[in-house]
Each structure stands twice: as C-alpha cells, then as structure tokens.
Write a protein that holds these residues in place. Sequence first.
Motif, mmCIF file in Angstrom:
data_model
loop_
_atom_site.group_PDB
_atom_site.id
_atom_site.type_symbol
_atom_site.label_atom_id
_atom_site.label_comp_id
_atom_site.label_asym_id
_atom_site.label_seq_id
_atom_site.Cartn_x
_atom_site.Cartn_y
_atom_site.Cartn_z
ATOM 1 N N GLU A 31 0.837 -1.218 0.000
ATOM 2 C CA GLU A 31 0.000 0.000 0.000
ATOM 3 C C GLU A 31 0.862 1.254 0.000
ATOM 4 O OE1 GLU A 31 -3.669 -1.256 2.647
ATOM 5 O OE2 GLU A 31 -3.274 0.915 2.720
ATOM 6 N N ALA A 32 1.933 1.228 0.803
ATOM 7 C CA ALA A 32 2.820 2.399 0.865
ATOM 8 C C ALA A 32 3.485 2.630 -0.496
ATOM 9 C CB ALA A 32 3.874 2.185 1.942
ATOM 10 N N ALA A 33 3.836 1.534 -1.183
ATOM 11 C CA ALA A 33 4.444 1.667 -2.510
ATOM 12 C C ALA A 33 3.437 2.266 -3.489
ATOM 13 C CB ALA A 33 4.920 0.300 -3.006
ATOM 14 N N LEU A 37 3.853 5.768 -5.506
ATOM 15 C CA LEU A 37 3.763 5.848 -6.970
ATOM 16 C C LEU A 37 2.742 6.896 -7.394
ATOM 17 C CD1 LEU A 37 4.034 2.024 -7.703
ATOM 18 C CD2 LEU A 37 5.639 3.763 -8.533
ATOM 19 N N ARG A 38 1.611 6.967 -6.657
ATOM 20 C CA ARG A 38 0.604 7.996 -6.964
ATOM 21 C C ARG A 38 1.170 9.395 -6.725
ATOM 22 N NH1 ARG A 38 -4.721 5.645 -7.170
ATOM 23 N NH2 ARG A 38 -4.477 3.441 -6.691
ATOM 24 N N ALA A 42 1.943 8.618 -10.875
ATOM 25 C CA ALA A 42 1.300 7.463 -11.513
ATOM 26 C C ALA A 42 -0.129 7.307 -11.002
ATOM 27 C CB ALA A 42 2.105 6.199 -11.215
ATOM 28 N N ARG A 43 -0.872 6.356 -11.598
ATOM 29 C CA ARG A 43 -2.240 6.095 -11.116
ATOM 30 C C ARG A 43 -2.248 5.048 -10.005
ATOM 31 N NH1 ARG A 43 -5.335 5.313 -16.798
ATOM 32 N NH2 ARG A 43 -5.682 7.516 -17.323
ATOM 33 N N GLY A 44 -1.100 4.380 -9.843
ATOM 34 C CA GLY A 44 -0.997 3.355 -8.803
ATOM 35 C C GLY A 44 -0.068 2.257 -9.246
ATOM 36 N N GLY A 45 0.151 1.301 -8.361
ATOM 37 C CA GLY A 45 1.074 0.228 -8.734
ATOM 38 C C GLY A 45 0.978 -0.974 -7.827
ATOM 39 N N ARG A 46 1.669 -2.021 -8.226
ATOM 40 C CA ARG A 46 1.613 -3.278 -7.472
ATOM 41 C C ARG A 46 2.957 -4.000 -7.551
ATOM 42 N NH1 ARG A 46 -3.604 -6.429 -8.726
ATOM 43 N NH2 ARG A 46 -4.368 -5.077 -7.071
ATOM 44 N N ILE A 47 3.350 -4.590 -6.405
ATOM 45 C CA ILE A 47 4.607 -5.352 -6.338
ATOM 46 C C ILE A 47 4.329 -6.811 -6.709
ATOM 47 C CG2 ILE A 47 6.382 -6.225 -4.744
ATOM 48 C CD1 ILE A 47 5.839 -3.648 -3.051
ATOM 49 N N ASP A 111 0.676 1.756 -13.136
ATOM 50 C CA ASP A 111 -0.327 2.241 -14.075
ATOM 51 C C ASP A 111 -0.190 3.749 -14.217
ATOM 52 O OD1 ASP A 111 -1.351 -0.297 -14.533
ATOM 53 O OD2 ASP A 111 -2.493 -0.235 -12.670
ATOM 54 N N VAL A 112 -0.198 4.193 -15.470
ATOM 55 C CA VAL A 112 0.080 5.614 -15.758
ATOM 56 C C VAL A 112 -0.867 6.141 -16.830
ATOM 57 C CG1 VAL A 112 2.546 5.662 -15.184
ATOM 58 C CG2 VAL A 112 1.822 4.825 -17.427
ATOM 59 N N ASP A 113 -0.943 7.469 -16.960
ATOM 60 C CA ASP A 113 -1.611 8.057 -18.119
ATOM 61 C C ASP A 113 -0.700 7.823 -19.318
ATOM 62 O OD1 ASP A 113 -3.847 9.117 -16.834
ATOM 63 O OD2 ASP A 113 -2.676 10.836 -16.115
ATOM 64 N N PRO A 114 -1.264 7.324 -20.442
ATOM 65 C CA PRO A 114 -0.400 6.997 -21.586
ATOM 66 C C PRO A 114 0.515 8.144 -22.001
ATOM 67 C CG PRO A 114 -2.600 6.157 -21.957
ATOM 68 C CD PRO A 114 -2.670 6.943 -20.685
#
Length: 405
Positions: A31-33, A37-38, A42-47, A111-114
């Motif tokens: 969650e902290a990662a 990232l946000r 970024a829009r978010g991310g996952r390990i 996840d990012v805006d293209p």
Amino acid sequence: MVRVQDDDRVARAVTRLLVESHLMRPEALPEAADRALRAAGARGGRIHLVSRDQRSLVPLLAPDDTEPLSIEGSLAGRCFRDTEVMTGAEGSRLWLPLLDGTERLGVLQVDVDPDAAEAFAAASAPLAALIAELVVSKGQYTDTFERTRRALPMGVAAELLWRQLPPLTFASDRFVVTAQLEPWHEVGGDAFDYSIDGEVLRLAVFDAMGHGLSATLMAGVALAVYRNCRRDQVGLVETAAAVDRVLSAQFGDECFVTAVLAELDLTTGTISTLSAAHPAPLLVRDGKALGELSTDPGLPLGLGGRDDTVVTASLQPGDRVVMFSDGVVEARGEDGDFFGVDRLVDQLSRAESRRQNAPETLRRLVLAVLEHQQGTLQDDATLLVLEWAGDPAGVLPTGTPAELP
Ligand SMILES: [Mn+2]
C-alpha cells in the motif's frame, strides 16, 4: 524527455517513503508503494515477487483473484528476464524490474496516463530501487513475502538449508555470481557460499552424501567451517583439512561431502581451485566451452587422508565459470539418459549467442535440467555461474563517462 517536475515529484515520493519506512509493518509495504507511486504522478502500482521456482511473478498481498504472471509468456516476464522497463496496455502500464543490486526480486507494475508513460519510465528508477530495498529489508520480519514466493510446501531439510545460503545473485563492476538449487522445495545436501573481500572473490559449492535432513546437517556444518576459516583468512588447503576434520569428528568416517573451493583475483583473473571429489567446473569463453577448469580432485571431505592440491588458471575478460553438483549432469531423462555435460555446454553456448545476462542464463539452465527429468529430480542439483568482466573500464556501456563529475 524527462521534465524537471517529474524528477522532483519522484524525489519527494522517495523521501516520504523512506521516512515512512522506519516504522512500517512489512505487510504495509504494498500500500505504501502504491501511495508513493501515486504521489510521484502514476495512477498506482503493485509489487510482484518472483516465485521460488522462478517460473512466475506473484502479486504481493493482492486480492485473491489476482493471478500470477508467467515469466515465459508475459510482458512482465520479459521485464524480469531482460531487467528492462516494458510498456504495455497501450502505454498505460509500465513494468519496472525490482532489483536488489543485481538479484531479481520481481517486477513493479505501474499504471500511468499513456501520455505520461515515457517521462515516468525515465524518472521512476529511484522509486523502484527504494521499493526493492524495502522488499528485502521488510521481508526479513514476516513470513508473508516468503509464503507468496512458494507455489509448493517446503520440506524441513530445505527450510533449514535455504536459511544458511547467501543471496542467490551478487555482482560488482568486475564480476557476477549467481546460483540456484533444485528441487527448491526439497533440497537438502547441496549448498554454496561466496564472499567478496577487497579484490578477492571466494566461493564454494558443496554436495553432502545422502538426502534429507542428515545431508542438510552435514552441508550446514561444512558451510560453517568453510566460513569460519575464510573469516580467519585460512588458505584453501587448510580450509579443506579443517572441514574434513570437523565432519569426521561429528558424523564419523563413513559420511562425506564433495566440494569445490575457489578464489578469484578480481584484478588479474587468476582463479585458484581445490576440488574434493566434486565435478570439475566448466570454463566458457566466447560462447564455447573450453572444457573443464583444471582441478586435481582429492578425496571427499570427511574421510581423512587429505593430500590436496590447488590448481590455478587464468580467466580472460568475459569468461564464465560454471560450477555444478552431480545432480545436474546425472539428472535422468525418460529413457534413463543423463542430462550430461554436453547438454550443459550446449545450453550455455545458446545463452551466450543470445547475449543473455548471467542470472537469466542460469534460470534457463535450471529449467532445462528440470525439463529433462520431467520435473522430479532424484538428487539435489546446484548450478553456479561466475562471470568475470576484467577491467571495470572495459564493461562501461557506450556513452557512460569514465569519470563522474
Ligand atoms: Mn549429489
């Protein structure tokens, strides 16, 4: 083009995550990662962590319906294999390698805006590096990360053995050392270790007779005596004698461990090896196996009567030395045929022609051995690849300034 504000946002996110990490529970890391990232844009991310069998990338603490990704057949897998940033989902998803030094821990999904993908990919390396460091440091205090990496239950012997091994991969500007043990969930008698001290890299591979817990105990004792001698700066011949004595005193005169002990001078490429009835290491140069690294094999450790010889050889920049236990070459196929040294050499040559990095070369070698034996090994199989780069100036990528400002 990297914009200054991207770098700034990443830098602030790194600082915040670093400060936050001191009192962070291990399971709060995903969650902290994601938050970091946000904050970085970024829009978010996952390990995703690499599974112990090195076949899939498993999401860490993700919802139950999140499937692991195949290393062979996905963009995330390609990011892992080549340790390069990959862009997918029409520019809206980035895959970043999660590296602890050169050890491949897994990948980071972002996840990012293209229209921001390129700039984010260029600016986000420090954040991915910090997240990787936290995977390692926080992973020591929980079973959750380790559980995520296991696709099968692990046996007690393997549980005890893995705890005693160093990280599987380490590299500096002069060398890479990378190793793997199979079957990862049932290993017992094989072990390896290495240490870099000044300009000398010392390494060893062990194979204790028998299987299961008794073999693990023997391998563990051999490892401990080896490390003890190394830290007391004892030479290879005396180290072999000390391991021999302790094994014989503890386990009697009918138990033994085979081993290769080696020292590589990182400046000159001179490698000294001592073999105690262990398969000879292979020397690979320019994609071709030059044959065995000359050793003068003595008796296995633990049987007494030692008369060891240290043999030296000269490596050339780019050379690879492959150490292995008999479980690799004696893995039997469907028709009972051994995997054999020839197949090992063939796999290595193919890897060289693809200019594969050493950890990926090793991962594929291990899969080839397992495939040959339809996945069930009779004996532990250990493979260790050592690559010597020679002069660090010789391995700088084109365009890298020789002197930093
Ligand atoms: Mn063996």
